[in-house]
Scaffold this motif. Structure first.
Motif, PDB file in Angstrom:
ATOM      1  N   MET A  76       0.813  -1.215   0.000  1.00  0.00           N
ATOM      2  CA  MET A  76       0.000   0.000   0.000  1.00  0.00           C
ATOM      3  C   MET A  76       0.849   1.269   0.000  1.00  0.00           C
ATOM      4  N   VAL A  77       1.984   1.230   0.688  1.00  0.00           N
ATOM      5  CA  VAL A  77       2.833   2.420   0.738  1.00  0.00           C
ATOM      6  C   VAL A  77       3.829   2.439  -0.429  1.00  0.00           C
ATOM      7  N   GLY A  78       3.617   1.512  -1.388  1.00  0.00           N
ATOM      8  CA  GLY A  78       4.376   1.584  -2.624  1.00  0.00           C
ATOM      9  C   GLY A  78       5.760   0.997  -2.562  1.00  0.00           C
ATOM     10  N   ILE A  79       5.952  -0.044  -1.755  1.00  0.00           N
ATOM     11  CA  ILE A  79       7.254  -0.710  -1.721  1.00  0.00           C
ATOM     12  C   ILE A  79       7.195  -1.945  -2.613  1.00  0.00           C
ATOM     13  N   PRO A  80       8.060  -2.020  -3.610  1.00  0.00           N
ATOM     14  CA  PRO A  80       8.045  -3.174  -4.503  1.00  0.00           C
ATOM     15  C   PRO A  80       8.515  -4.431  -3.785  1.00  0.00           C
TER      16      PRO A  80
ATOM     17  N   ARG B 108      12.581   3.708   3.739  1.00  0.00           N
ATOM     18  CA  ARG B 108      12.422   3.611   5.194  1.00  0.00           C
ATOM     19  C   ARG B 108      11.256   4.464   5.671  1.00  0.00           C
ATOM     20  N   GLN B 109      11.114   5.664   5.068  1.00  0.00           N
ATOM     21  CA  GLN B 109      10.004   6.509   5.512  1.00  0.00           C
ATOM     22  C   GLN B 109       8.678   5.873   5.094  1.00  0.00           C
ATOM     23  N   ARG B 110       8.675   5.185   3.954  1.00  0.00           N
ATOM     24  CA  ARG B 110       7.462   4.439   3.581  1.00  0.00           C
ATOM     25  C   ARG B 110       7.172   3.359   4.618  1.00  0.00           C
ATOM     26  N   VAL B 111       8.227   2.735   5.110  1.00  0.00           N
ATOM     27  CA  VAL B 111       8.041   1.707   6.141  1.00  0.00           C
ATOM     28  C   VAL B 111       7.441   2.325   7.400  1.00  0.00           C
TER      29      VAL B 111
ATOM     30  N   ASP C  51      15.561  13.181   0.456  1.00  0.00           N
ATOM     31  CA  ASP C  51      15.931  13.881  -0.779  1.00  0.00           C
ATOM     32  C   ASP C  51      14.728  14.636  -1.318  1.00  0.00           C
ATOM     33  N   VAL C  52      15.015  15.756  -1.938  1.00  0.00           N
ATOM     34  CA  VAL C  52      13.933  16.585  -2.475  1.00  0.00           C
ATOM     35  C   VAL C  52      13.050  15.791  -3.430  1.00  0.00           C
ATOM     36  N   THR C  53      13.680  14.924  -4.220  1.00  0.00           N
ATOM     37  CA  THR C  53      12.905  14.177  -5.210  1.00  0.00           C
ATOM     38  C   THR C  53      11.924  13.210  -4.565  1.00  0.00           C
ATOM     39  N   VAL C  54      12.235  12.791  -3.352  1.00  0.00           N
ATOM     40  CA  VAL C  54      11.391  11.808  -2.676  1.00  0.00           C
ATOM     41  C   VAL C  54      10.314  12.498  -1.843  1.00  0.00           C
ATOM     42  N   GLN C  55      10.596  13.758  -1.452  1.00  0.00           N
ATOM     43  CA  GLN C  55       9.691  14.460  -0.537  1.00  0.00           C
ATOM     44  C   GLN C  55       8.254  14.498  -1.048  1.00  0.00           C
ATOM     45  N   ALA C  56       8.105  14.922  -2.312  1.00  0.00           N
ATOM     46  CA  ALA C  56       6.751  15.059  -2.861  1.00  0.00           C
ATOM     47  C   ALA C  56       6.055  13.705  -2.906  1.00  0.00           C
ATOM     48  N   GLN C  57       6.797  12.656  -3.266  1.00  0.00           N
ATOM     49  CA  GLN C  57       6.200  11.308  -3.307  1.00  0.00           C
ATOM     50  C   GLN C  57       5.647  10.911  -1.947  1.00  0.00           C
ATOM     51  N   ILE C  58       6.437  11.146  -0.902  1.00  0.00           N
ATOM     52  CA  ILE C  58       6.009  10.749   0.439  1.00  0.00           C
ATOM     53  C   ILE C  58       4.790  11.563   0.874  1.00  0.00           C
ATOM     54  N   LEU C  59       4.822  12.861   0.573  1.00  0.00           N
ATOM     55  CA  LEU C  59       3.690  13.715   0.955  1.00  0.00           C
ATOM     56  C   LEU C  59       2.427  13.304   0.198  1.00  0.00           C
ATOM     57  N   ASP C  60       2.572  13.013  -1.105  1.00  0.00           N
ATOM     58  CA  ASP C  60       1.417  12.565  -1.886  1.00  0.00           C
ATOM     59  C   ASP C  60       0.856  11.268  -1.311  1.00  0.00           C
ATOM     60  N   LEU C  61       1.783  10.375  -0.959  1.00  0.00           N
ATOM     61  CA  LEU C  61       1.365   9.087  -0.402  1.00  0.00           C
ATOM     62  C   LEU C  61       0.581   9.289   0.896  1.00  0.00           C
ATOM     63  N   LEU C  62       1.113  10.141   1.760  1.00  0.00           N
ATOM     64  CA  LEU C  62       0.440  10.409   3.032  1.00  0.00           C
ATOM     65  C   LEU C  62      -0.955  10.959   2.801  1.00  0.00           C
TER      66      LEU C  62
END
Lengths: 319, 392
Positions: free
Chosen positions: B159-163, B181-184, B207-218
């Motif tokens: 669900m949190v997008g971990i392959p 790890r933050q997805r975990v 990393d900046v590139t990951v920030q938006a992904q994590i926020l969108d996921l949340l």
């Protein structure tokens, strides 16, 4: 692979260095095996020289040592000058005794020190913490032979509960074995409680500040589980190191305590060999102790990796 | 992102019953957390009041040291055991968390309220497998069997997008990247399907590139699971498009609280305005000097007697230095702010104009010995002035 190769190289260097030093040092003591064997009967100097020549003691030390080493590599540690017993047999008789004593002492120490370390870390700075600190340090400041005599006085003399000196092999009687080794194990173990518990406490206090401990609390886990499952393992590497050192030194013989309780372990064997100037027995026992030390040290390294997967990872990627 | 598949292993229904959407889920009232230090009492959180409806998202914004992290931890009662005092109340679904024992609180933590920490490098236990860290809360709180918990944990990782979630369950944290790890940790927070998630700077360490992904996921998970979310951040840009309400914190107090559109349409507090202006804009020419807020946050042992922001404020008047403004409603739609001379109002702009003109008339009328203020247009002089005024 290179890790093991390095360890084995290290083991060999330690072995040669330690046994050579032991061989050299004992020869500095006044007297030699010849005086022990023949001196009492008022032998002449020529007779003594004859004994020395028979034992090969008239060669220079390096020659004697290399000869011993050559045999030792083939697992022939020679025979005692005095009792004529195989040194190998002496070791295999005495090592299990010291090993049992070490084991019981470590079990006693860890059973008290680990819960105490965990709990005093959790309650750091409270009255409980300070009281535990005071009591354990009192035991630490007592030399273990003094503690030994105290325990003998109380349990053997006054209350007559346990024998003062009665070693029975495990194969004869499990109960008798435990009974005979309980007091010596306590003498060795109680003092170390302070060392183990304080060491664990300090590491544990640091771990309790970690985010992942707060995270475990935020999961609503009971504090018991937070302490034992989340905080103990990452806090135990320092403790493990010291336990390793102690295990090594105790298998090598708790010289003083074995003497006090007359336990026929490696420690008592070492004393006997030194007093009788039994060079060959001493060298054999010292070689054994050195091997044990290095092997225990090696197992501690392996256990680090069991306790902390990051060590495993780093080692795997370094190899 | 992946819509939850057949939720066979889903946890049993929640214990406190489904939240009533008309009642507040969380009511924080006069919450104050003070730390006793060698220097004195540090008022890290100093009288914070707000409420949150079920499913609502609140952004808590403030710079480092504004007390936002302590606020997050105070709500869950995750404070050090000694030298801390917490006053005020935190009511969750009608239950007063501040009156609960540790044992009672343990039933709320993780189960009803979950937390995501700032740095996934330090918030996961390095010696435990990821799977165990995800499943231990459902095993504990919901009594799930090991097998069911593992299936649910795998589902959460998916669900949190971990392959390859089944394989990752057996990994240790150090085998995963920061974003993973933050997805975990998000999966851990979701495990018991809590009603509220408190995310404390969940992307700051990434990393900046990951920030938006994590926020969108949340945001996605919050919406699909109907959870309330408190998103703590120093970045007004992070909460802009993602929250229903925003509370801006400064020196332990909320200085402005409004529905997100209202706040951005009409920010009232000079601190909020300054915070927004410190975000660089894409259409600025390159090498444009970044706007900063002059001065530093106040010393929380001895905060300024009046408005905490007064020493750094562009609109400051004498009254601000002696009297603490209340958090009062203004402008309708639940917009509240703590300012005597709000930005965009007649008196506020008049104050700004006075300061920019070079002297504060308030100073003249009050006949105090305060030095005439130099031009507010010059940031440097403001900074030195504010430094000088901190001794008051």
């Amino acid at each position: 692979m290179s890790y093991f190769a390095r360890k084995i190289g290290f083991l060999l260097i330690v072995l040669v260095a330690v046994t050579f030093l032991a061989a050299a040092l004992i020869r500095l003591l006044p007297g030699d095996p010849a005086t022990v064997i023949a001196g009492a009967s008022g032998a002449t100097e020529e007779e003594l020289d004859q004994v020395r020549a028979d034992l090969g003691l008239d060669d220079p030390l390096p020659v004697q040592y290399v000869g011993w080493l050559g045999d030792a590599v083939q697992l022939d540690l020679g025979r005692s000058y005095i009792s004529k017993l195989e040194v190998r047999d002496t070791i295999s008789d005495r090592a299990p005794v010291s090993f049992q004593l070490m084991l019981y002492a470590q079990i006693i120490t860890l059973l008290i020190a680990v819960p105490l370390g965990v709990f005093t870390a959790y309650k750091a700075g409270t009255r409980f913490d300070r009281t535990a600190n005071g009591i354990t340090f009192a035991f630490l400041s007592l030399p273990n032979f003094v503690l030994g005599f105290l325990l003998i006085y109380l349990f053997a003399v006054k209350w007559n509960l346990l024998p003062a000196s009665d070693y029975q092999p495990l194969s004869d009687s499990i109960g008798g074995n435990l009974k005979g080794l309980l007091l010596p194990a306590l003498s060795l173990g109680l003092g170390q409680v302070a060392v183990y518990s304080r060491l664990l406490r300090v590491d544990m206090i640091a771990t309790l500040q970690e985010d992942y401990v707060t995270m475990a609390k935020a999961k609503g886990l009971p504090i018991r589980r937070v302490l034992w499952r989340h905080a103990l393992r990452p806090s135990s590497l320092g403790l493990l190191t010291v336990v390793g050192v102690n295990v090594g030194s105790l298998i090598g013989g708790a010289v003083v305590v074995e003497q006090v309780f007359q336990i026929p372990g490696v420690g008592l064997g070492l004393i006997g060999a030194i007093q009788a100037r039994d060079y060959i027995v001493l060298q054999g026992l010292v070689a054994f102790v050195a091997i044990v030390y290095v092997l225990v040290n090696f197992s501690v390294d392996v256990l680090y990796a069991v306790l902390d997967p990051r060590v495993r990872h780093a080692r795997a990627s370094a190899a | 992102m992946n819509s939850p598949s057949t939720r066979s292993s889903r946890p049993a229904p929640v214990s406190l019953g489904p939240p009533d959407p008309t009642l507040p889920l969380l009511e924080v009232d006069g919450l104050a957390t003070h730390f006793l230090t060698e220097r004195g009492m540090v008022k890290a959180v100093d009288g914070v009041t707000f409420s949150l409806r079920p499913g609502q998202t609140l952004g808590v914004v403030g710079e480092s040291g504004s007390g936002k992290t302590i606020l997050a931890r105070s709500i869950m009662g995750l404070l050090p055991p000694r030298n801390v005092t917490r006053t005020g109340t935190v009511r969750f679904a009608g239950h007063d968390l501040t009156a609960m024992s540790e044992r009672e609180l343990a039933h709320v933590r993780g189960r009803e309220i979950a937390m995501i920490f700032q740095d996934p490098m330090t918030s996961l236990n390095p010696v435990l497998r990821v799977g165990r860290q995800i499943t231990e809360s459902v095993r504990h709180h919901l009594g799930m069997s090991a097998k069911a918990a593992r299936a649910w944990g795998t589902e959460l990782l998916d669900m949190v997008g971990i392959p390859a979630p089944g394989l990752r369950m057996d990994d240790y944290p150090h085998e995963l990247s920061g974003g993973m790890r933050q997805r975990v940790t998000i999966a851990i927070a979701l495990a018991c399907e809590p009603k509220l998630i408190i995310a404390d700077e969940p992307t700051t360490a990434l990393d900046v590139t990951v920030q938006a992904q994590i926020l969108d996921l949340l945001q996605e998970l919050q919406a699909s699971q109907g959870m309330a979310l408190i998103l703590v951040t120093h970045d007004l840009g992070v909460v802009a498009g993602r929250t229903d309400d925003i509370a801006v914190m400064y020196a332990g107090k909320i200085v402005e609280h409004a529905p997100t559109p209202a706040l951005f349409a009409q920010m009232r507090h000079p601190y909020t305005e300054a915070l927004l202006r410190s975000i660089p804009k894409l259409d600025d020419a390159s090498h444009t000097r970044l706007e900063t807020i002059p001065g530093r946050p106040p010393d929380l042992v001895a905060p300024p007697p009046g408005c905490r922001f007064a020493p750094r404020c562009m609109l400051v008047q004498d009254r601000c230095r002696t009297e603490l403004p209340e958090l009062t409603a203004g402008g309708g739609s639940g917009h509240r702010y703590r300012c005597f001379y709000p930005v965009g109002t007649e008196i506020g702009e008049a104050a700004r104009a006075r300061n920019e003109a070079g002297a504060t008339p308030a100073a003249a009328s009050a006949s105090t010995a305060s030095a005439p203020r130099s031009s507010m247009a010059s940031r440097v002089s403001t900074a030195s002035e504010s430094d000088g005024s901190r001794g008051h």
